[in-house]
Design an enzyme around this catalytic site. Sequence first.
Site, PDB file in Angstrom:
ATOM      1  CE  LYS A   1     -20.856 -43.668  40.022  1.00 41.34           C
ATOM      2  NZ  LYS A   1     -20.252 -42.475  40.533  1.00 41.34           N
TER       3      LYS A   1
HETATM    4  C1  LIG Z   1     -20.269 -41.137  40.615  1.00 39.44           C
HETATM    5  C2  LIG Z   1     -19.295 -40.310  41.366  1.00 39.44           C
HETATM    6  C3  LIG Z   1     -19.902 -39.067  41.799  1.00 39.44           C
HETATM    7  C4  LIG Z   1     -21.083 -38.351  41.517  1.00 39.44           C
HETATM    8  O1  LIG Z   1     -22.313 -38.979  42.295  1.00 39.44           O
HETATM    9  P1  LIG Z   1     -23.926 -39.094  41.770  1.00 39.44           P
HETATM   10  O2  LIG Z   1     -24.614 -39.948  42.673  1.00 39.44           O
HETATM   11  O3  LIG Z   1     -23.708 -39.223  40.513  1.00 39.44           O
HETATM   12  O4  LIG Z   1     -24.057 -37.330  42.017  1.00 39.44           O
HETATM   13  C5  LIG Z   1     -18.885 -38.504  42.575  1.00 39.44           C
HETATM   14  N1  LIG Z   1     -17.489 -38.925  42.898  1.00 39.44           N
HETATM   15  C6  LIG Z   1     -17.074 -40.126  42.368  1.00 39.44           C
HETATM   16  C7  LIG Z   1     -15.854 -40.585  42.588  1.00 39.44           C
HETATM   17  C8  LIG Z   1     -18.160 -40.900  41.439  1.00 39.44           C
HETATM   18  O5  LIG Z   1     -17.668 -42.145  41.171  1.00 39.44           O
END
Ligand SMILES: *Cc1c(COP(=O)(O)O)cnc(C)c1O
Length: 494
Positions: A113
Site C-alpha cells: 500500500k
Molecule cells: C491490499 C493488499 C492486497 C490486495 O490488493 P488489491 O489491490 O486490493 O487487490 C494484497 N496483499 C496485501 C498485503 C495487501 O495489503
Amino acid sequence: MKYYSTRDRKVEIESAGAIAMGLSREGGLFVPEKLPKIGPEELGRLCGLGYRERAVQIMKLFLEDYSEEELRAFADAAYSSDKFDTDAVAPVVKLGEGRYILELWHGPTSAFKDMALQMLPHLLTAALKKTGEKKKVCILVATSGDTGKAALEGFRDVEGTKILVFYPRDGVSDVQKLQMTSQEGTNVRVAAIEGNFDDAQSGVKEVFSSAELREELAASGWFLSSANSINWGRLLPQIVYYFSAYCDLLNAGEIEEGEKINFSVPTGNFGDILAGFYAMQMGLPVSRLICASNKNDVLTDFFRTGEYNRVRPFYETISPSMDILISSNLERLLSFLSGSGETVAELMDELKSEGRYSVSPELMKKIGSVFSAGSLDDEASKAVIKRVFEEKDYLMDTHTAVAYGVMEKYREESGDKTKTVTLSTASPFKFTPAVLDALGESGDKPGPELISVLSEKTGKPAPRPLAELAGKKARFTASIKKDGLFDEVRDFLK
Ligand SMILES: *Cc1c(COP(=O)(O)O)cnc(C)c1O
C-alpha cells in the site's frame, strides 16, 4: 487527458478534479479516456532510468494538468531513501528458472500500500490547489489493517490535512494494531470500533453520504475525502512498478527485448492487478495476468464462469488483506472492456440489489484472453511458505504465498512456460504468527514480540520500522461504539 465516470461517460473531468473528488457523484469510478502508449523505444529509455524517474515519466502521461517538475518533486519525496530501505524501491528477486518476485514492501509500513499511499498525499494536496478548493481536507479511512497504517504514514504532518482511521477492534493483527495505535504526527487520530470491518466500512460510508454533516463541516472549513483504492491517485502509482519490474529483468539480461512475461498477483480489491492490465494495454509486453485469491475465491469463480456472486460465506484467513467479497476495481476493467457506461451501471445496480451479476460471453472472451485465475487455502499457502524457505532460503508472507502457489499450479496445469513475476505485497514480519506456524514453530506470544523470534529462526532481518515496534507504546487507546463515528469526526475536527 480527460477522465470520465465508469457509470456515465458524460461526466468529464481533468485529472486533478478526479483525484480531488475520489468518486463520481453517481457512484462510478474515474477512468482515463484513453490509455497512453509506450512503444519499444520509449520503453528502452525508461529502462535507463531509476525508479523515481520511471514514476515521473509514466505518471506525466496521465496527469497533464501537473507539471513534470511537480511530479519529480513528488516522486523524490514519496520514494526517498528515508522512506524506502532500498534505492531500487521495488526490487526484483530471482527464485529459480522463470520465477521472479517483485518486492513491493520496502516502504515505511512494510506493505505494498505504501507504493501508492506515499504518492497520494502529494497528488491530492496539489489537486486541491489546482481545483481552487479552499477548505482543508480530512481523510477518513476504514481499514482491515494495511491501508490504515500506510495512509497514516502518507498523510502524517501533511499541511492542510488531517487523517482519522477506524479499525475493527478485534479484526486486525497485533502487529497491525500497534503499528496504527503508536502512529506519530500532529494531524492523526486512530479509533477502534466495537464491531467488524464491515461495521467500520459502512459507518464511514454513512459519514460520507450525510449531507447534514457535510454542510456542518464546510461551515468550519473542512471537507471529507477518502484514501481507498477507488481514487485514481492511488491506482496510477501502481502502474509504474509493472514497467519497472520489466525493465529490471531486461537490464539484468533475464529477458530479451520485447519478450512477453506473466504476472501473478495476490488480489483483494482488484487495484493491484488492474494496474498491471493498464500497463499491458499501454504496450508493456505481458502475456497473461494471473489473479490469485485465498479461500474467498469470488474472483476465481468469476474468471471461470462469468458470474460474479458475492452471496457466499465470508472466511477469515491468514491473508486478511485479501478477505474481500466485493472487488471494487473490477468495475474499471468492465468499463474498459465493455466501453459502455450503461452496461457498467446496470451490472453494478444488479450487484447491489441481487448480490450478483453475469457478463456477456463477448466480454468474457476478452477477459479470458488476458486473465487466468486460481485460489489457495490457508494450509496450502503455509506449505508454500515452508517449501520456498527450505528450498530457496527465501521467506515470503502469507499473501505472496497465495500468488506464488497459484502461479505454480497455473504453470503445471497449463504448460505455459512464460517467465513469471509474482508480486510480493507484504513483509513476512507483518504476519509473524502465521509465518512461524508455517515453519512449524509455535507463535504463542503477542505478534510484535514474535518479530525477533522469526528473525532468529530464519536468519532474516526484520524491516526496521517493524523491528522497532516491540518497544512502542499505544498512543490511541479509545474504542467507540458502531454508531459513534459521527461524534468522533466532529470531535476530531472541532
Ligand atoms: C491490499 C493488499 C492486497 C490486495 O490488493 P488489491 O489491490 O486490493 O487487490 C494484497 N496483499 C496485501 C498485503 C495487501 O495489503
